[in-house]
Design a protein around this motif. Sequence first.
Motif, PDB file in Angstrom:
ATOM      1  N   SER A 270      19.100  -5.575  34.089  1.00  0.00           N
ATOM      2  CA  SER A 270      19.645  -6.356  32.979  1.00  0.00           C
ATOM      3  C   SER A 270      20.717  -5.588  32.220  1.00  0.00           C
ATOM      4  CB  SER A 270      18.516  -6.761  32.025  1.00  0.00           C
ATOM      5  OG  SER A 270      19.024  -7.474  30.919  1.00  0.00           O
ATOM      6  N   ASN A 271      20.510  -4.279  32.048  1.00  0.00           N
ATOM      7  CA  ASN A 271      21.438  -3.456  31.275  1.00  0.00           C
ATOM      8  C   ASN A 271      22.394  -2.702  32.194  1.00  0.00           C
ATOM      9  OD1 ASN A 271      20.208  -4.018  28.629  1.00  0.00           O
ATOM     10  ND2 ASN A 271      18.461  -2.895  29.458  1.00  0.00           N
ATOM     11  N   GLU A 272      23.660  -2.753  31.843  1.00  0.00           N
ATOM     12  CA  GLU A 272      24.706  -2.173  32.694  1.00  0.00           C
ATOM     13  C   GLU A 272      24.569  -0.669  32.853  1.00  0.00           C
ATOM     14  OE1 GLU A 272      28.029   0.432  31.850  1.00  0.00           O
ATOM     15  OE2 GLU A 272      27.375  -0.938  30.283  1.00  0.00           O
ATOM     16  N   ASP A 273      24.260   0.059  31.757  1.00  0.00           N
ATOM     17  CA  ASP A 273      24.162   1.516  31.859  1.00  0.00           C
ATOM     18  C   ASP A 273      22.970   1.933  32.715  1.00  0.00           C
ATOM     19  OD1 ASP A 273      22.365   0.568  29.988  1.00  0.00           O
ATOM     20  OD2 ASP A 273      22.696   2.181  28.547  1.00  0.00           O
ATOM     21  N   VAL A 274      21.879   1.182  32.630  1.00  0.00           N
ATOM     22  CA  VAL A 274      20.713   1.453  33.471  1.00  0.00           C
ATOM     23  C   VAL A 274      21.032   1.160  34.932  1.00  0.00           C
ATOM     24  CG1 VAL A 274      18.333   0.753  33.981  1.00  0.00           C
ATOM     25  CG2 VAL A 274      19.081   1.015  31.605  1.00  0.00           C
ATOM     26  N   THR A 275      21.771   0.088  35.160  1.00  0.00           N
ATOM     27  CA  THR A 275      22.151  -0.279  36.524  1.00  0.00           C
ATOM     28  C   THR A 275      22.960   0.831  37.185  1.00  0.00           C
ATOM     29  OG1 THR A 275      22.175  -2.638  35.954  1.00  0.00           O
ATOM     30  CG2 THR A 275      23.376  -1.970  37.926  1.00  0.00           C
ATOM     31  N   ILE A 276      23.990   1.321  36.483  1.00  0.00           N
ATOM     32  CA  ILE A 276      24.806   2.410  37.024  1.00  0.00           C
ATOM     33  C   ILE A 276      23.950   3.652  37.239  1.00  0.00           C
ATOM     34  CG2 ILE A 276      26.708   4.000  36.525  1.00  0.00           C
ATOM     35  CD1 ILE A 276      27.688   1.279  37.301  1.00  0.00           C
ATOM     36  N   GLY A 277      23.090   3.959  36.265  1.00  0.00           N
ATOM     37  CA  GLY A 277      22.229   5.133  36.386  1.00  0.00           C
ATOM     38  C   GLY A 277      21.308   5.062  37.586  1.00  0.00           C
ATOM     39  N   SER A 278      20.818   3.868  37.899  1.00  0.00           N
ATOM     40  CA  SER A 278      19.933   3.720  39.056  1.00  0.00           C
ATOM     41  C   SER A 278      20.689   3.960  40.356  1.00  0.00           C
ATOM     42  CB  SER A 278      19.301   2.325  39.062  1.00  0.00           C
ATOM     43  OG  SER A 278      20.266   1.314  39.330  1.00  0.00           O
ATOM     44  N   TRP A 279      21.940   3.519  40.413  1.00  0.00           N
ATOM     45  CA  TRP A 279      22.741   3.776  41.608  1.00  0.00           C
ATOM     46  C   TRP A 279      22.996   5.268  41.779  1.00  0.00           C
ATOM     47  CZ3 TRP A 279      27.040  -0.335  40.286  1.00  0.00           C
ATOM     48  CH2 TRP A 279      26.464  -1.615  40.331  1.00  0.00           C
ATOM     49  N   MET A 280      23.179   5.963  40.655  1.00  0.00           N
ATOM     50  CA  MET A 280      23.445   7.399  40.724  1.00  0.00           C
ATOM     51  C   MET A 280      22.232   8.160  41.263  1.00  0.00           C
ATOM     52  SD  MET A 280      26.581   7.626  39.834  1.00  0.00           S
ATOM     53  CE  MET A 280      26.740   5.997  40.609  1.00  0.00           C
ATOM     54  N   LEU A 281      21.025   7.635  41.015  1.00  0.00           N
ATOM     55  CA  LEU A 281      19.823   8.279  41.549  1.00  0.00           C
ATOM     56  C   LEU A 281      19.806   8.246  43.070  1.00  0.00           C
ATOM     57  CD1 LEU A 281      16.928   7.053  39.214  1.00  0.00           C
ATOM     58  CD2 LEU A 281      17.999   9.311  39.271  1.00  0.00           C
ATOM     59  N   ALA A 282      20.403   7.213  43.634  1.00  0.00           N
ATOM     60  CA  ALA A 282      20.407   7.062  45.094  1.00  0.00           C
ATOM     61  C   ALA A 282      21.514   7.874  45.755  1.00  0.00           C
ATOM     62  CB  ALA A 282      20.568   5.583  45.454  1.00  0.00           C
ATOM     63  N   MET A 283      22.362   8.492  44.944  1.00  0.00           N
ATOM     64  CA  MET A 283      23.482   9.253  45.477  1.00  0.00           C
ATOM     65  C   MET A 283      23.330  10.724  45.098  1.00  0.00           C
ATOM     66  SD  MET A 283      26.461   6.515  44.406  1.00  0.00           S
ATOM     67  CE  MET A 283      27.769   7.384  45.247  1.00  0.00           C
ATOM     68  N   ASN A 284      23.945  11.573  45.871  1.00  0.00           N
ATOM     69  CA  ASN A 284      23.855  13.016  45.625  1.00  0.00           C
ATOM     70  C   ASN A 284      24.891  13.427  44.582  1.00  0.00           C
ATOM     71  OD1 ASN A 284      23.128  15.727  45.885  1.00  0.00           O
ATOM     72  ND2 ASN A 284      24.605  16.067  47.542  1.00  0.00           N
ATOM     73  N   VAL A 285      24.699  12.942  43.352  1.00  0.00           N
ATOM     74  CA  VAL A 285      25.670  13.214  42.294  1.00  0.00           C
ATOM     75  C   VAL A 285      25.150  14.297  41.358  1.00  0.00           C
ATOM     76  CG1 VAL A 285      26.466  10.826  42.372  1.00  0.00           C
ATOM     77  CG2 VAL A 285      24.784  11.502  40.659  1.00  0.00           C
ATOM     78  N   ASN A 286      26.082  14.935  40.682  1.00  0.00           N
ATOM     79  CA  ASN A 286      25.742  15.907  39.652  1.00  0.00           C
ATOM     80  C   ASN A 286      25.802  15.213  38.293  1.00  0.00           C
ATOM     81  OD1 ASN A 286      25.300  18.518  38.419  1.00  0.00           O
ATOM     82  ND2 ASN A 286      27.459  18.471  37.835  1.00  0.00           N
ATOM     83  N   HIS A 287      24.670  15.169  37.597  1.00  0.00           N
ATOM     84  CA  HIS A 287      24.623  14.575  36.261  1.00  0.00           C
ATOM     85  C   HIS A 287      25.168  15.593  35.256  1.00  0.00           C
ATOM     86  CE1 HIS A 287      22.032  11.795  38.352  1.00  0.00           C
ATOM     87  NE2 HIS A 287      21.840  11.063  37.265  1.00  0.00           N
ATOM     88  N   GLU A 288      26.360  15.343  34.743  1.00  0.00           N
ATOM     89  CA  GLU A 288      26.981  16.259  33.783  1.00  0.00           C
ATOM     90  C   GLU A 288      26.853  15.680  32.377  1.00  0.00           C
ATOM     91  OE1 GLU A 288      31.409  18.018  32.722  1.00  0.00           O
ATOM     92  OE2 GLU A 288      30.882  17.726  34.834  1.00  0.00           O
ATOM     93  N   ASN A 289      26.059  16.343  31.557  1.00  0.00           N
ATOM     94  CA  ASN A 289      25.792  15.876  30.203  1.00  0.00           C
ATOM     95  C   ASN A 289      26.785  16.493  29.224  1.00  0.00           C
ATOM     96  OD1 ASN A 289      24.504  14.747  27.948  1.00  0.00           O
ATOM     97  ND2 ASN A 289      23.153  16.512  27.722  1.00  0.00           N
ATOM     98  N   ASN A 290      27.461  15.654  28.436  1.00  0.00           N
ATOM     99  CA  ASN A 290      28.403  16.150  27.434  1.00  0.00           C
ATOM    100  C   ASN A 290      28.200  15.368  26.140  1.00  0.00           C
ATOM    101  OD1 ASN A 290      30.906  16.558  25.852  1.00  0.00           O
ATOM    102  ND2 ASN A 290      31.581  17.680  27.670  1.00  0.00           N
ATOM    103  N   GLN A 291      27.643  16.048  25.141  1.00  0.00           N
ATOM    104  CA  GLN A 291      27.315  15.398  23.879  1.00  0.00           C
ATOM    105  C   GLN A 291      28.546  15.080  23.028  1.00  0.00           C
ATOM    106  OE1 GLN A 291      24.016  14.486  22.926  1.00  0.00           O
ATOM    107  NE2 GLN A 291      23.782  14.910  25.116  1.00  0.00           N
TER     108      GLN A 291
END
Length: 342
Positions: A270-291
């Motif tokens: 339902s939520n766009e940011d959650v949708t993108i985040g779920s796709w990123m879990l399936a890919m070998n991506v580096n989660h870069e956090n920047n506050q």
Amino acid sequence: MPSSPKAFYARQSFSPRRSTAQIICFLVVLLGFIIGFVAISRRSLDYKCKYDKPLSVSVTWDKSSNGGGGSVTDEGQKRHKVMGFVGIQTGFGSVGRRTALRQTWFPSDHQGLQRLEESTGLVFRFVIGRTSDKTKMTALKEEVAKYDDFVLLDVEEEYSKLPYKTLAFFKAAYALYDSDFYVKADDDIYLRPDRLSLLLAKERPHSQTYLGCMKKGPVFTDPKLKWYEPLSNLLGKEYFLHAYGPIYALSRDVVASLVALRNDSFRMFSNEDVTIGSWMLAMNVNHENNQNLCEAECSSSSIAVWDIPKCSGLCDPEKKMVELHGKDICSKSSTLPSDDDD
């Protein structure tokens, strides 16, 4: 009687050699003038052509393509090489927000927008879908003609379908630009393009990067709540790590993987940011956090400012955007923090 003053009359002597030299000098000066005039004219013409070229573009889907990728309606369109493409997600009810943005950090004139893009290496466009409301579409066409700063998507513009629009945006952006990063941003945040440019320009060891202000949180299972998730049974009690929706970026390799997949192969939450985040879990991506992408107040290092966590953007964007831009710390502070800020 006093003698009259003597008058001397210079006799003009004729010298063929001197006359020839004068003619040559005259021709040299004339030639220099002509060359200078042509150079200035060409520069003026190039400048005019450069800034007169339309920036807005409409993107539609090639439904016959197995990959489901986006194709540009203009057959002569070429992918432009840039460091980053920033798509400001907007809607038909956000005319006031776009006005506020054009009064602040987003230039309202053609030349100003291209100067910003040349200085940062980033391209900025408003991104909007379509509607069956002819009045709204007519108003949009007039705004496009006036400001020329849109990417028009062939998807229905509706809040409940933001995940579909977001996927369409990334595919369209990839079709239009060969970019190191593709940035999704909302139209209710205050942005510092110069600092965003420096962030995207950093050297990274991982070619697949998911960049944003990362968070976790409870999954909302109550249908009465704004962030209700109908597929909560697939998620458990807490969301996985993902970026806040107002602004995040995907590197070229990540978006290329999204483009290669069929549209119906993605699970849409339902939520766009959650949708993108779920796709990123399936890919070998580096989660870069920047506050710095989710600061509540302007600072010497803030990149994006919005009223976190009270609102998913600025709470009163049309008013707050202008107020923030009027503060030196927001709009006039240096790109890099000074030593005194350490």
